[in-house]
Design a protein around this motif. Structure first.
Motif, PDB file in Angstrom:
ATOM      1  N   THR A   6     -52.547 -38.806 -86.780  1.00  0.00           N
ATOM      2  CA  THR A   6     -51.563 -37.940 -86.121  1.00  0.00           C
ATOM      3  C   THR A   6     -52.078 -37.412 -84.779  1.00  0.00           C
ATOM      4  OG1 THR A   6     -52.393 -36.008 -87.327  1.00  0.00           O
ATOM      5  CG2 THR A   6     -50.570 -37.234 -88.331  1.00  0.00           C
ATOM      6  N   ASP A   7     -53.206 -37.928 -84.338  1.00  0.00           N
ATOM      7  CA  ASP A   7     -53.796 -37.477 -83.075  1.00  0.00           C
ATOM      8  C   ASP A   7     -53.158 -38.222 -81.906  1.00  0.00           C
ATOM      9  OD1 ASP A   7     -55.537 -35.781 -84.438  1.00  0.00           O
ATOM     10  OD2 ASP A   7     -57.026 -37.375 -84.705  1.00  0.00           O
ATOM     11  N   SER A   8     -53.028 -37.534 -80.789  1.00  0.00           N
ATOM     12  CA  SER A   8     -52.447 -38.115 -79.586  1.00  0.00           C
ATOM     13  C   SER A   8     -53.334 -37.822 -78.388  1.00  0.00           C
ATOM     14  CB  SER A   8     -51.041 -37.566 -79.330  1.00  0.00           C
ATOM     15  OG  SER A   8     -50.170 -37.881 -80.381  1.00  0.00           O
ATOM     16  N   ILE A   9     -53.281 -38.707 -77.410  1.00  0.00           N
ATOM     17  CA  ILE A   9     -53.986 -38.515 -76.143  1.00  0.00           C
ATOM     18  C   ILE A   9     -52.993 -38.749 -75.000  1.00  0.00           C
ATOM     19  CG2 ILE A   9     -56.242 -39.157 -77.068  1.00  0.00           C
ATOM     20  CD1 ILE A   9     -55.881 -41.931 -75.921  1.00  0.00           C
ATOM     21  N   TRP A  10     -53.418 -38.388 -73.779  1.00  0.00           N
ATOM     22  CA  TRP A  10     -52.586 -38.577 -72.583  1.00  0.00           C
ATOM     23  C   TRP A  10     -51.225 -37.899 -72.751  1.00  0.00           C
ATOM     24  CZ3 TRP A  10     -53.834 -44.358 -73.325  1.00  0.00           C
ATOM     25  CH2 TRP A  10     -55.170 -44.599 -72.955  1.00  0.00           C
ATOM     26  N   LYS A  11     -51.223 -36.658 -73.186  1.00  0.00           N
ATOM     27  CA  LYS A  11     -49.974 -35.952 -73.428  1.00  0.00           C
ATOM     28  C   LYS A  11     -49.348 -35.472 -72.126  1.00  0.00           C
ATOM     29  CE  LYS A  11     -51.268 -34.253 -78.033  1.00  0.00           C
ATOM     30  NZ  LYS A  11     -51.449 -33.057 -78.890  1.00  0.00           N
ATOM     31  N   PHE A  12     -48.034 -35.403 -72.115  1.00  0.00           N
ATOM     32  CA  PHE A  12     -47.296 -34.842 -70.986  1.00  0.00           C
ATOM     33  C   PHE A  12     -46.048 -34.141 -71.517  1.00  0.00           C
ATOM     34  CE2 PHE A  12     -45.229 -38.847 -71.768  1.00  0.00           C
ATOM     35  CZ  PHE A  12     -43.896 -38.629 -71.463  1.00  0.00           C
ATOM     36  N   ASP A  13     -45.532 -33.235 -70.727  1.00  0.00           N
ATOM     37  CA  ASP A  13     -44.357 -32.461 -71.099  1.00  0.00           C
ATOM     38  C   ASP A  13     -43.106 -33.288 -70.819  1.00  0.00           C
ATOM     39  OD1 ASP A  13     -42.434 -30.602 -71.631  1.00  0.00           O
ATOM     40  OD2 ASP A  13     -43.019 -29.189 -70.064  1.00  0.00           O
ATOM     41  N   TRP A  14     -42.201 -33.357 -71.807  1.00  0.00           N
ATOM     42  CA  TRP A  14     -40.971 -34.130 -71.637  1.00  0.00           C
ATOM     43  C   TRP A  14     -40.141 -33.617 -70.459  1.00  0.00           C
ATOM     44  CZ3 TRP A  14     -39.223 -38.616 -73.268  1.00  0.00           C
ATOM     45  CH2 TRP A  14     -37.872 -38.922 -73.164  1.00  0.00           C
ATOM     46  N   ASN A  15     -40.263 -32.327 -70.130  1.00  0.00           N
ATOM     47  CA  ASN A  15     -39.538 -31.780 -68.991  1.00  0.00           C
ATOM     48  C   ASN A  15     -39.977 -32.407 -67.672  1.00  0.00           C
ATOM     49  OD1 ASN A  15     -37.787 -29.815 -70.228  1.00  0.00           O
ATOM     50  ND2 ASN A  15     -39.614 -28.625 -70.709  1.00  0.00           N
ATOM     51  N   LYS A  16     -41.147 -33.025 -67.651  1.00  0.00           N
ATOM     52  CA  LYS A  16     -41.642 -33.664 -66.431  1.00  0.00           C
ATOM     53  C   LYS A  16     -41.145 -35.098 -66.289  1.00  0.00           C
ATOM     54  CE  LYS A  16     -44.215 -30.089 -65.378  1.00  0.00           C
ATOM     55  NZ  LYS A  16     -43.896 -29.231 -64.224  1.00  0.00           N
ATOM     56  N   LEU A  17     -40.365 -35.586 -67.261  1.00  0.00           N
ATOM     57  CA  LEU A  17     -39.927 -36.983 -67.225  1.00  0.00           C
ATOM     58  C   LEU A  17     -39.132 -37.329 -65.972  1.00  0.00           C
ATOM     59  CD1 LEU A  17     -39.786 -39.702 -68.725  1.00  0.00           C
ATOM     60  CD2 LEU A  17     -37.652 -38.902 -69.758  1.00  0.00           C
ATOM     61  N   PRO A  18     -38.120 -36.536 -65.559  1.00  0.00           N
ATOM     62  CA  PRO A  18     -37.410 -36.890 -64.321  1.00  0.00           C
ATOM     63  C   PRO A  18     -38.332 -36.944 -63.107  1.00  0.00           C
ATOM     64  CG  PRO A  18     -36.189 -35.237 -65.562  1.00  0.00           C
ATOM     65  CD  PRO A  18     -37.538 -35.351 -66.210  1.00  0.00           C
ATOM     66  N   LEU A  19     -39.274 -35.996 -63.037  1.00  0.00           N
ATOM     67  CA  LEU A  19     -40.217 -35.971 -61.922  1.00  0.00           C
ATOM     68  C   LEU A  19     -41.097 -37.217 -61.927  1.00  0.00           C
ATOM     69  CD1 LEU A  19     -41.618 -34.489 -59.576  1.00  0.00           C
ATOM     70  CD2 LEU A  19     -43.018 -33.314 -61.285  1.00  0.00           C
ATOM     71  N   LEU A  20     -41.641 -37.557 -63.090  1.00  0.00           N
ATOM     72  CA  LEU A  20     -42.508 -38.726 -63.194  1.00  0.00           C
ATOM     73  C   LEU A  20     -41.752 -40.016 -62.902  1.00  0.00           C
ATOM     74  CD1 LEU A  20     -44.523 -37.756 -66.405  1.00  0.00           C
ATOM     75  CD2 LEU A  20     -45.329 -37.682 -64.042  1.00  0.00           C
ATOM     76  N   THR A  21     -40.517 -40.107 -63.431  1.00  0.00           N
ATOM     77  CA  THR A  21     -39.720 -41.310 -63.199  1.00  0.00           C
ATOM     78  C   THR A  21     -39.398 -41.493 -61.727  1.00  0.00           C
ATOM     79  OG1 THR A  21     -38.727 -41.058 -65.401  1.00  0.00           O
ATOM     80  CG2 THR A  21     -37.609 -42.502 -63.839  1.00  0.00           C
ATOM     81  N   ALA A  22     -38.985 -40.423 -61.074  1.00  0.00           N
ATOM     82  CA  ALA A  22     -38.661 -40.503 -59.649  1.00  0.00           C
ATOM     83  C   ALA A  22     -39.893 -40.876 -58.830  1.00  0.00           C
ATOM     84  CB  ALA A  22     -38.084 -39.173 -59.168  1.00  0.00           C
ATOM     85  N   ALA A  23     -41.047 -40.316 -59.193  1.00  0.00           N
ATOM     86  CA  ALA A  23     -42.274 -40.623 -58.453  1.00  0.00           C
ATOM     87  C   ALA A  23     -42.658 -42.089 -58.618  1.00  0.00           C
ATOM     88  CB  ALA A  23     -43.403 -39.712 -58.929  1.00  0.00           C
ATOM     89  N   VAL A  24     -42.592 -42.608 -59.853  1.00  0.00           N
ATOM     90  CA  VAL A  24     -42.973 -44.004 -60.096  1.00  0.00           C
ATOM     91  C   VAL A  24     -42.021 -44.962 -59.384  1.00  0.00           C
ATOM     92  CG1 VAL A  24     -43.181 -45.780 -61.869  1.00  0.00           C
ATOM     93  CG2 VAL A  24     -44.129 -43.512 -62.273  1.00  0.00           C
ATOM     94  N   VAL A  25     -40.711 -44.727 -59.531  1.00  0.00           N
ATOM     95  CA  VAL A  25     -39.738 -45.598 -58.875  1.00  0.00           C
ATOM     96  C   VAL A  25     -39.865 -45.513 -57.361  1.00  0.00           C
ATOM     97  CG1 VAL A  25     -37.284 -46.070 -58.566  1.00  0.00           C
ATOM     98  CG2 VAL A  25     -38.160 -45.473 -60.830  1.00  0.00           C
ATOM     99  N   GLY A  26     -40.122 -44.313 -56.855  1.00  0.00           N
ATOM    100  CA  GLY A  26     -40.312 -44.162 -55.415  1.00  0.00           C
ATOM    101  C   GLY A  26     -41.501 -44.939 -54.901  1.00  0.00           C
TER     102      GLY A  26
END
Length: 361
Positions: A150-170
């Protein structure tokens, strides 16, 4: 001659796709009393199901599944390409017993994902299989939960998804603009540059203020996916090996000899001659493997079961939502999202292939 095939294709492929999209825009199944009724009362709700999947409090599992799919696709493709290329380079040197080794490497591809999942589930049991291997060397047995961690790494907040998506596509658009500029295509350079500027500007000034959820929701790479990735790479690396081996055997020996005459070392020959010629094969393999990974279902079901949210994927959730919970509209929305993800992978490849055919014509 073509009319029967066109009619069947239009009905059983595009007709069903259209029906699925339509159902995803209704509330069919949201009322349990109407889900299995003979004449259910179905109301049009627009994009409400999609909004619920991305922002609803009860759809946390779906959001984690999307993250699982991204990580699974990334490591699955890299693993298959790396291992397949390595095996192909070894076989390209004509080792003794090449036919036997080629058969051994290709054999896993002949199995179904259900069989592969059953075998690897036995091997990755917490109290047996791989975890017991160190005892052969006199060491303590392993304790890693290959399919139950049940352990996870490289966590990020789901609220940052639009920001991350726009940055990657850009950034991708910036790369396309630079590539078009080098090719002398002014129109594509301007269009890609403007789109990149708009997306990156949105990511810098608007994106940080966008909130999909009222509270932070962390998602990351669940370590329980490692076992599933290993099993998937074991099965499909033979396929990429066959593709790369065919490509290597198709390179004229004259090109290799010319590179040696020009003073190229073995590393230089592979870097500047062989690997560039294998680029189309790599692209084709990435498209096929990405298509498989986005729709993966049976391997996950066989290895981890349907209720392990830490290893679940959208295709599995679509099945459970539609046929266990009878929420047909929500299941159709998940299926439509999968269709869009697959289209993002397939359509650019088809467009590139059509442009190549037009260029040759």
């Amino acid at each position: 001659m073509l009319l029967p095939s066109v009619v069947l294709l239009a009905l059983f492929v595009y007709g069903f796709i259209g029906r699925t999209v339509y159902v995803s825009l209704t509330d069919w199944g949201n009322d349990p009393a109407q889900a299995l009724a003979t004449n259910p009362i179905i109301r049009w709700v627009g994009l409400a199901n999609y909004h619920d999947l991305f922002t609803g409090f009860l759809q946390l599992r779906f959001r984690q599944e999307l993250v699982n799919t991204i990580f699974f696709t990334l490591f699955f493709i890299l693993g298959c390409l790396g291992l397949g290329l390595g095996l192909a380079l070894i076989l390209d040197r004509n080792p003794r017993g090449e036919g036997l080794w080629r058969t051994i490497f290709l054999f896993p591809m002949s199995l179904s994902f259900i069989v592969t999942g059953t075998i690897w589930r036995w091997m990755l049991q917490p109290q047996g299989g791989v975890n017991q291997f160190p005892t052969v060397l006199g060491l303590p047995s392993g304790t890693f939960g290959w399919l139950s961690s049940t352990d996870s790494i490289w966590k990020f907040d789901w609220n940052k998804l639009p920001l991350l998506t726009a940055a990657v596509v850009g950034l991708v658009l910036v790369w396309l603009a630079v590539r078009a500029a080098r090719a002398g295509d002014r129109t594509r350079t301007i269009v890609a540059g403007l789109c990149a500027a708009l997306l990156l500007g949105w990511a810098l000034f608007v994106g940080p203020n966008v909130k999909l959820l009222p509270a932070p929701e962390l998602h990351g790479f669940n370590l329980a996916l490692i076992g599933i990735i290993i099993a998937a790479v074991w099965q499909m690396s033979g396929y990429t090996m066959a593709l790369y081996l065919a490509g290597l055997r198709g390179i004229p020996e004259e090109l290799r000899e010319a590179a040696r005459v020009d003073g190229a070392s073995d590393v230089g020959m592979y870097r500047f001659v062989i690997f560039p010629l294998l680029a189309p094969i790599t692209l084709s393999a990435m498209i096929i493997l990405g298509h498989i990974s986005l729709k993966i279902f049976d391997l996950v079901y066989a290895m981890a079961g349907p209720d392990n949210t830490y290893t679940s994927v959208p295709a599995l959730n679509m099945y459970l939502t539609s046929f266990r919970q009878n929420q047909f509209a929500l299941g159709a929305a998940i299926g439509t999202i999968l269709l869009i993800l697959v289209a993002f992978v397939i359509v650019p490849y088809l467009a590139s292939a059509f442009r190549s055919e037009e260029g040759h014509a």
